[in-house]
Design an enzyme around this catalytic site. Structure first.
Site, PDB file in Angstrom:
ATOM      1  N   ASN A 269       0.861  -1.176   0.000  1.00 28.50           N
ATOM      2  CA  ASN A 269       0.000   0.000   0.000  1.00 28.50           C
ATOM      3  C   ASN A 269       0.898   1.227   0.000  1.00 28.50           C
ATOM      4  OD1 ASN A 269      -2.560  -1.308   0.078  1.00 28.50           O
ATOM      5  ND2 ASN A 269      -2.183  -1.803   2.215  1.00 28.50           N
TER       6      ASN A 269
ATOM      7  N   ARG B 108       0.866   4.323   0.490  1.00 26.63           N
ATOM      8  CA  ARG B 108       0.169   5.446   1.128  1.00 26.63           C
ATOM      9  C   ARG B 108       0.194   5.240   2.632  1.00 26.63           C
ATOM     10  NH1 ARG B 108      -4.102   2.508   2.865  1.00 26.63           N
ATOM     11  NH2 ARG B 108      -4.995   0.946   1.456  1.00 26.63           N
TER      12      ARG B 108
END
Length: 537
Positions: free
Chosen positions: A308, A310
């Protein structure tokens, strides 16, 4: 073997002459980012859709700009509108939060072309690791273990069936651009694979603007463990420990904790996973906060799932045990004030244990969303308790977005102490819908609060036996109604029809008329707001 990467340090953390940061998100994460930005001296800019016109994140930020209709593609997923808002606000930085545009390389490119700093990894790093299919190829090149599946996107359900035949059922359809359980379907046999593929692809297209899917072998009774990393974008990275996120419903996490109970049993696996995570982050010149997700089996074997690119929803548990503010690190890396100087890697010391739960507006018996108006809400306080939310009294959980009400996280010196603190925190929490004059419930709001209270007391949770099938194998966790009530339970279709009817009725001339006298009941939104704002008549 000693590593040769470095410890991050903050250089000249001046609060003067900051330029504005626009937060391209909504709800609790927008407020959480704005809170740190304000502490560092950044002017904050919010964006909002029609559905969020009265949202708390709009009130919290220094400026706010309307960007379109409630549907995400008309507002929070619309690059042109977000960038126009940034230009109008004079924003130098854009922080994407999580979800929406946070893992879209074309958005990072568009920010750069507009002369705005994207607070996150480069578009190239996102293309290598944010796209789940490309990430799998990268992992293969690095010689790291990953879950078996299709090497790339599959065109349709028929092609997915051919891969499923090779790797064996059960399998998962997974969205190439996805996350948070959206665009994901479990398939146990060939007869359901095509319909499941079509449904998952439609959901992915709606949520992320991309319906690309791949196939992955479903490993039964695994533990879901992720490693938090932070890179400088120049080939150096550190880890900030692990989080176990195995307790899930509908492929979405509801309980996250650190340290991971499964890795306490397999400490060598923990160190191997740290090394793998750093190797991946450094290989792609990763910048900022990112998370490597893995599956760990009962023998301590681990397999890469995805990265991910982020900030994660569950980042508070890492902040609790490290004392690091991940958003502060992201912002200061973007300004050039956070540097990686020195020669030896010393990851932040991790102390104690932390647990986070997600409080949702959903039916606790089947986990289907049940958004609606909120009349009374009370969150816990006390030592080492944190609540991230954007919902207030007289507010509303919108039907247009994720139905999360709040994240509640705690810290303790031990796992047992943290769980005890969470138990008290959940017992203190109250979320109630509006009521009619006769005291009966009004509206469609339901929550998973009772489910979470059961979960925090469950023997398997207390023992750390938290494989991903925990909810499925413990039916008592979702049996919140009596046998008599269960026998009378409505079908999903009936419940939806009644909820829609109730909402329409309340907004029509057939509903209860608004009182024009002083006799409105105590759940009147005007009275609630008056109490909250300290207004006196």
């Amino acid at each position: 073997m000693k590593k040769t990467t470095v410890t991050p340090s903050i250089v000249n953390p001046s609060l003067k002459n900051r330029e504005p940061v626009l937060i391209a998100n909504r709800g609790e994460i927008a407020i959480r980012i704005a809170r740190t930005a304000k502490a560092l001296g950044f002017p904050t800019v919010a964006v909002y859709s029609e559905a969020d016109r009265f949202g708390e994140h709009v009130r919290y930020c220094d400026q706010a700009f309307f960007i379109g209709a409630a549907e995400p593609k008309e507002s929070y997923l619309n690059v042109e509108k977000v960038l126009n808002a940034a230009k109008l606000a004079g924003a130098k930085y854009i922080h994407p939060g999580y979800g929406f545009l946070s893992e879209r390389p074309h958005f990072a490119d568009a920010c750069r072309e507009a002369g705005i700093t994207f607070v996150g990894p480069s578009a190239e790093s996102m293309r290598l690791m944010g796209d789940k299919i490309t990430a799998r190829r990268t992992i293969d090149e690095l010689g790291l273990p990953r879950v078996p599946g299709s090497p790339g996107a599959v065109k349709n359900g028929e092609e997915a069936a051919r891969f499923a035949e090779k790797i064996g059922y059960p399998i998962l359809h997974k969205a190439a651009a996805g996350g948070g359980g959206k665009g994901m379907r479990r398939v146990d046999s060939e007869k359901e694979i095509v319909s499941a593929f079509d449904a998952a692809s439609r959901e992915s297209l709606s949520a992320f603007g991309d319906g690309s899917m791949y196939v992955e072998k479903l490993i039964l009774e695994p533990h879901h463990v992720e490693i938090q990393v932070f890179g400088d974008g120049k080939g150096k990275a550190i880890h900030l420990g692990e989080r176990e996120c195995s307790i899930q419903r509908r492929h979405q996490k509801v309980w996250e904790e650190t340290p991971a109970p499964i890795l306490n049993t397999h400490p060598k696996t923990r160190h191997a996973m740290f090394e793998a995570a750093i190797k991946i982050a450094e290989n792609v010149n990763y910048a900022g906060a990112g998370t490597l997700e893995f599956i760990v089996d009962s023998e301590g074997n681990f397999y890469f799932l995805e990265m991910n690119t982020r900030l994660q929803v569950e980042h508070p548990v890492t902040e609790w045990v490290t004392g690091c503010d991940l958003v502060s690190m992201q912002l200061l890396l973007a300004t050039g004030e956070l540097t990686f100087g020195g020669k030896a890697l010393e990851t932040p010391d991790r102390k104690g244990a932390s647990v986070e739960v997600r409080l949702y507006a959903e039916d606790p018996t089947n986990f289907l969303p049940a958004p609606g108006a909120v009349a009374r809400i009370h969150f816990p306080t006390g030592p080492f308790v944190r609540v991230d939310t954007a919902i207030t009294e007289a507010g509303e959980v919108s039907m247009h977005y994720d139905p999360m009400i709040a994240k509640i996280s705690v810290w303790g010196q031990t796992r047992e102490e943290a769980i005890g603190r969470m138990r008290v925190a959940l017992d203190e929490t109250r979320v109630e819908p509006p009521k009619k004059r006769d005291g009966s419930k009004k509206g469609s709001l339901k929550t998973n609060l009772d489910f979470l209270r059961k979960l925090v007391r469950h023997p398997d949770v207390l023992a750390g036996d938290t494989a991903t099938d925990l909810i499925a194998r413990n039916k008592d966790l979702t049996e919140v109604m009596s046998q008599e009530e269960t026998a009378k339970q409505l079908t999903v279709e009936e419940a939806v029809a009644i909820s829609l009817h109730q909402l329409l009725l309340e907004q029509s001339v057939l509903g209860e008329p608004a009182s024009t006298t002083g006799s409105a009941n105590d759940s009147s939104p005007w009275k609630i707001i008056s109490r909250r704002e300290g207004v006196r008549s």
